[in-house]
Motif scaffolding. Structure first.
Motif, mmCIF file in Angstrom:
data_model
loop_
_atom_site.group_PDB
_atom_site.id
_atom_site.type_symbol
_atom_site.label_atom_id
_atom_site.label_comp_id
_atom_site.label_asym_id
_atom_site.label_seq_id
_atom_site.Cartn_x
_atom_site.Cartn_y
_atom_site.Cartn_z
ATOM 1 N N GLN A 1 0.596 -1.534 -0.359
ATOM 2 C CA GLN A 1 0.202 -0.132 0.112
ATOM 3 C C GLN A 1 0.894 1.419 0.004
ATOM 4 N N ASP A 2 1.751 1.095 -0.646
ATOM 5 C CA ASP A 2 2.814 1.926 -0.837
ATOM 6 C C ASP A 2 3.394 2.431 -1.928
ATOM 7 N N ASP A 3 3.346 3.494 -1.956
ATOM 8 C CA ASP A 3 3.408 4.976 -3.313
ATOM 9 C C ASP A 3 4.692 5.341 -2.803
ATOM 10 N N TYR A 4 5.878 5.221 -3.906
ATOM 11 C CA TYR A 4 7.187 6.325 -2.996
ATOM 12 C C TYR A 4 7.186 7.120 -3.862
ATOM 13 N N ILE A 5 7.799 8.224 -3.678
ATOM 14 C CA ILE A 5 7.211 8.946 -5.170
ATOM 15 C C ILE A 5 8.641 10.726 -5.592
ATOM 16 N N SER B 1 1.422 12.560 1.196
ATOM 17 C CA SER B 1 2.554 12.295 1.033
ATOM 18 C C SER B 1 3.433 13.164 2.327
ATOM 19 N N LYS B 2 4.645 12.279 3.091
ATOM 20 C CA LYS B 2 4.567 12.595 4.017
ATOM 21 C C LYS B 2 6.488 12.122 3.700
ATOM 22 N N GLN B 3 7.819 13.057 3.745
ATOM 23 C CA GLN B 3 7.880 13.312 3.168
ATOM 24 C C GLN B 3 9.567 12.895 4.263
ATOM 25 N N TYR B 4 10.217 12.042 3.455
ATOM 26 C CA TYR B 4 11.420 11.105 4.700
ATOM 27 C C TYR B 4 12.565 11.253 4.358
ATOM 28 N N ARG C 1 6.672 9.527 0.715
ATOM 29 C CA ARG C 1 5.985 8.079 0.587
ATOM 30 C C ARG C 1 4.821 7.963 1.276
ATOM 31 N N LEU C 2 3.364 7.779 0.350
ATOM 32 C CA LEU C 2 2.006 7.745 0.501
ATOM 33 C C LEU C 2 1.587 6.220 0.894
#
Length: 188
Positions: A129-133, A151-154, A168-169
């Motif tokens: 369930q993760d979309d890495y952007i 989305s959370k920036q990491y 990551r969303l």
């Protein structure tokens, strides 16, 4: 893992989407080499025949279920591109390479952003369930959309094209925030 059928198409939010084909090469080159539209995505060669060759190679990845490249139409006219790619057995994937030129439908890129994630989460049933952007740090409009969608920036990464913000969303964040954009789109 679920694979999309070779003839997959979808109509939603006023757009029609299908997989790219060789006959789309000229449109792809035109939109992907337009400096104003594609300044934040990886460059491609302006040779239409090379694009056709790339599409032939891509079709093997499409058939294997690891890469889906969509062309979007509004009122029968091609207006943009978006991808789900690097689909892995663990359920991770990337959505991106989207570029749109849709003066008659300003929200087309937003609509495609939702559509490709709905395909990933609902149709393909990706497990993690993760979309890495990865988004160029100067691409403020896309970073704003990503933030709106939860989305959370990491982190960041560097390459020859500059600095990219890695976000990551999750599926949960996507669905919790989707209505912020969806209410602005046509309902079909």
């Amino acid at each position: 893992m679920i694979k999309l059928p070779d003839n997959f198409e979808i109509d939603k939010y006023g757009l029609h989407a299908r997989f790219v084909r060789e006959e789309d090469a000229e449109f792809i080159v035109r939109i992907r080499t337009n400096v104003n539209l594609s300044r934040y995505i990886h460059k491609i060669d302006a040779d239409v025949e090379k694009q056709r060759q790339w599409i032939r190679t891509y079709k093997a990845r499409e058939h294997a279920g690891v890469d889906y490249y969509f062309i979007f139409f509004y009122n029968g006219k091609p207006v943009g591109l978006n991808r789900i790619y690097d689909i892995r057995e663990d359920g991770t994937f990337i959505c991106g390479s989207f570029v749109f030129d849709s003066p008659d439908y300003k929200m087309a890129s937003f609509a495609s952003w939702i559509i490709v994630r709905e395909i990933a989460f609902e149709v393909l049933g990706l497990r993690l369930q993760d979309d890495y952007i990865g988004t160029h740090k100067d691409n403020r409009s896309v970073l704003t959309i990503q933030k709106m969608m939860g989305s959370k920036q990491y982190g960041e990464r560097e390459d020859e094209n500059g600095t990219y913000i890695i976000s990551r969303l999750t599926k949960e964040d996507f669905y919790a925030n989707k209505a912020k954009i969806e209410h602005m789109l046509p309902k079909n």
